[in-house]
Write an enzyme that holds these catalytic residues in place. Structure first.
Site, short mmCIF file in Angstrom:
data_model
loop_
_atom_site.label_atom_id
_atom_site.label_comp_id
_atom_site.label_asym_id
_atom_site.label_seq_id
_atom_site.Cartn_x
_atom_site.Cartn_y
_atom_site.Cartn_z
CG ASP A 1 -1.73 1.20 1.38
OD1 ASP A 1 -2.31 1.64 0.38
OD2 ASP A 1 -1.79 1.76 2.50
CG LEU A 2 1.72 5.63 -1.90
CD1 LEU A 2 3.21 5.42 -2.02
CD2 LEU A 2 1.20 6.34 -3.15
CG ASP A 3 -1.82 7.48 0.37
OD1 ASP A 3 -0.94 8.30 0.08
OD2 ASP A 3 -2.77 7.19 -0.40
CB THR B 1 0.66 10.62 1.85
OG1 THR B 1 0.90 9.21 1.68
CG2 THR B 1 1.74 11.40 1.17
CE LYS C 1 -5.24 6.14 9.02
NZ LYS C 1 -4.46 5.62 10.17
CB SER D 1 -1.90 2.74 -3.59
OG SER D 1 -2.56 3.92 -3.18
CB ALA D 2 -7.40 3.18 -3.18
CE LYS E 1 -5.67 -1.03 -1.38
NZ LYS E 1 -4.50 -0.35 -0.83
CD GLU F 1 -3.64 -1.60 2.74
OE1 GLU F 1 -3.75 -0.70 3.59
OE2 GLU F 1 -3.94 -1.44 1.56
CG ASP F 2 -2.09 2.71 6.41
OD1 ASP F 2 -2.41 2.29 5.28
OD2 ASP F 2 -2.34 3.87 6.80
C1 BG6 Z 1 -5.72 5.52 -0.25
C2 BG6 Z 1 -5.87 6.38 0.99
O1 BG6 Z 1 -4.39 5.05 -0.31
O2 BG6 Z 1 -5.99 6.27 -1.42
C3 BG6 Z 1 -7.26 7.03 1.01
O3 BG6 Z 1 -5.71 5.58 2.14
C4 BG6 Z 1 -7.49 7.79 -0.29
O4 BG6 Z 1 -7.34 7.90 2.11
C5 BG6 Z 1 -7.30 6.85 -1.48
O5 BG6 Z 1 -8.79 8.33 -0.32
C6 BG6 Z 1 -7.48 7.55 -2.82
O6 BG6 Z 1 -6.45 8.48 -2.98
P1 BG6 Z 1 -6.41 9.66 -4.06
O7 BG6 Z 1 -5.02 10.20 -3.91
O8 BG6 Z 1 -6.66 9.03 -5.40
O9 BG6 Z 1 -7.48 10.62 -3.67
MG MG Z 2 -2.86 3.22 3.46
#
Ligand code: BG6
Ligand code: MG
Length: 222
Positions: free
Chosen positions: A9-11, A17, A45, A116-117, A146, A170-171
Site C-alpha cells: 500500500d502507499l499512503d 501521506t 483509510k 494503492s487506491a 478495497k 497495509e495500514d
Molecule cells: C488511499 C488512501 O491510499 O488512497 C485514502 O488511504 C485515499 O485515504 C485513497 O482516499 C485515494 O487516494 P487519491 O489520492 O486518489 O485521492
Molecule cells: Mg494506506
C-alpha cells in the site's frame, strides 16, 4: 525462496501521506458543516476518493444534498488541497526501513508492486524518488476498491506471482481485509487492536521493523 512478490500500500506504508488525506478531508468536510475525527478517519483509510466522500456525507447526514456534479466538485476541492500538501514531499519523507527493504527485494529479484487506491501514486513515488524499485503500479481506475481484493490480485497478476506466495503490507482495515480475501499473507503497520480484527497475520508498530528476513520467517516463505 517461496516469496514471489510484495504488494505495498502507499499512503501510510511508504510515507506519511495518510495524515495529509485526513487534513484535506477535514477541511473540505468542515466547509460543508461536517466534523470528522481521527476515529472516523480509520474508516476512510484505504478507501477510494469518491467512496470516501460518500462516507463523509453519510456521516454528516447530507447524503441526499448534492448532485453528482457537486460531489465531483467537492472531491476535486479535497484533491487540490491534498496535492498542495504533497508539494513539500522529499525522499527524506520515506518511512524508515522502506528503502532498505526495497533494495533487498531488488537484490533477491522479488517484485515490489504498489497496490494503492490512490490516483496520486505516480506523483508521490516520483517525489520520493522510489520509482525504480517498483516492478509496477496497479492502476486503481476501473477496479473495485478495497476492501475488495481486486487491487491486490491485479498487482500479483502484473508481477506474474501466485497470490499464496505474495505478501501484502497495509495500514488500513479495508486494505488488510482486501489482502486476506486475495489469499495473501497480510502484514499490518500500526495498531494491532485496529488491524488484527480485520485479519492481519502480523502487525508491526512501525515500518522500521520490515526486513526481508523477518517477513520471510513470519510468512513461512523462506
Ligand atoms: C488511499 C488512501 O491510499 O488512497 C485514502 O488511504 C485515499 O485515504 C485513497 O482516499 C485515494 O487516494 P487519491 O489520492 O486518489 O485521492
Ligand atoms: Mg494506506
Amino acid at each position: 525462496m517461496k516469496l514471489q512478490a510484495v504488494l505495498f500500500d502507499l499512503d501510510g506504508v511508504i510515507t506519511d501521506t495518510a495524515k495529509y488525506h485526513f487534513t484535506a478531508w477535514k477541511q473540505m468536510a468542515g466547509r460543508i458543516g461536517i466534523e470528522i475525527d481521527s476515529d472516523f478517519n480509520e474508516s476512510l483509510k484505504g478507501i477510494e476518493r469518491m467512496q470516501s466522500l460518500e462516507r463523509i456525507l453519510i456521516h454528516g447526514q447530507q447524503e441526499q444534498k448534492y448532485s453528482q456534479a457537486e460531489k465531483e466538485g467537492l472531491a476535486q476541492e479535497k484533491n487540490d488541497e491534498y496535492v498542495s500538501l504533497l508539494a513539500n514531499l522529499t525522499p527524506e519523507d520515506t518511512y524508515p526501513g522502506i528503502k532498505e527493504l526495497l533494495q533487498e527485494l531488488q537484490e533477491k529479484k522479488v517484485a515490489a508492486v504498489i497496490a494503492s487506491a490512490s490516483k496520486n501514486a505516480p506523483l508521490i513515488l516520483e517525489a520520493l524518488q522510489l520509482n525504480t524499485y517498483f516492478h509496477s503500479i496497479v492502476d486503481p481506475s476501473g477496479v473495485p476498491g478495497k476492501p475488495k481484493p481486486d487491487i491486490f490480485l491485479k498487482g500479483a497478476e502484473q508481477a506474474g506471482a501466485k497470490p499464496s506466495f505474495c505478501i501484502g503490507i497495509e495500514d488500513s482495515q479495508a486494505g488488510i481485509e482486501a489482502i486476506k480475501t486475495a489469499g495473501m499473507y497480510a502484514v499490518g503497520i500500526g495498531d494491532d487492536r485496529i488491524l488484527k480484527p480485520s485479519g492481519a497475520d502480523i502487525v508491526y508498530p512501525s515500518t522500521e521493523e520490515l526486513t526481508l528476513q523477518r517477513l520471510l520467517a513470519a510468512a513461512h516463505m523462506i
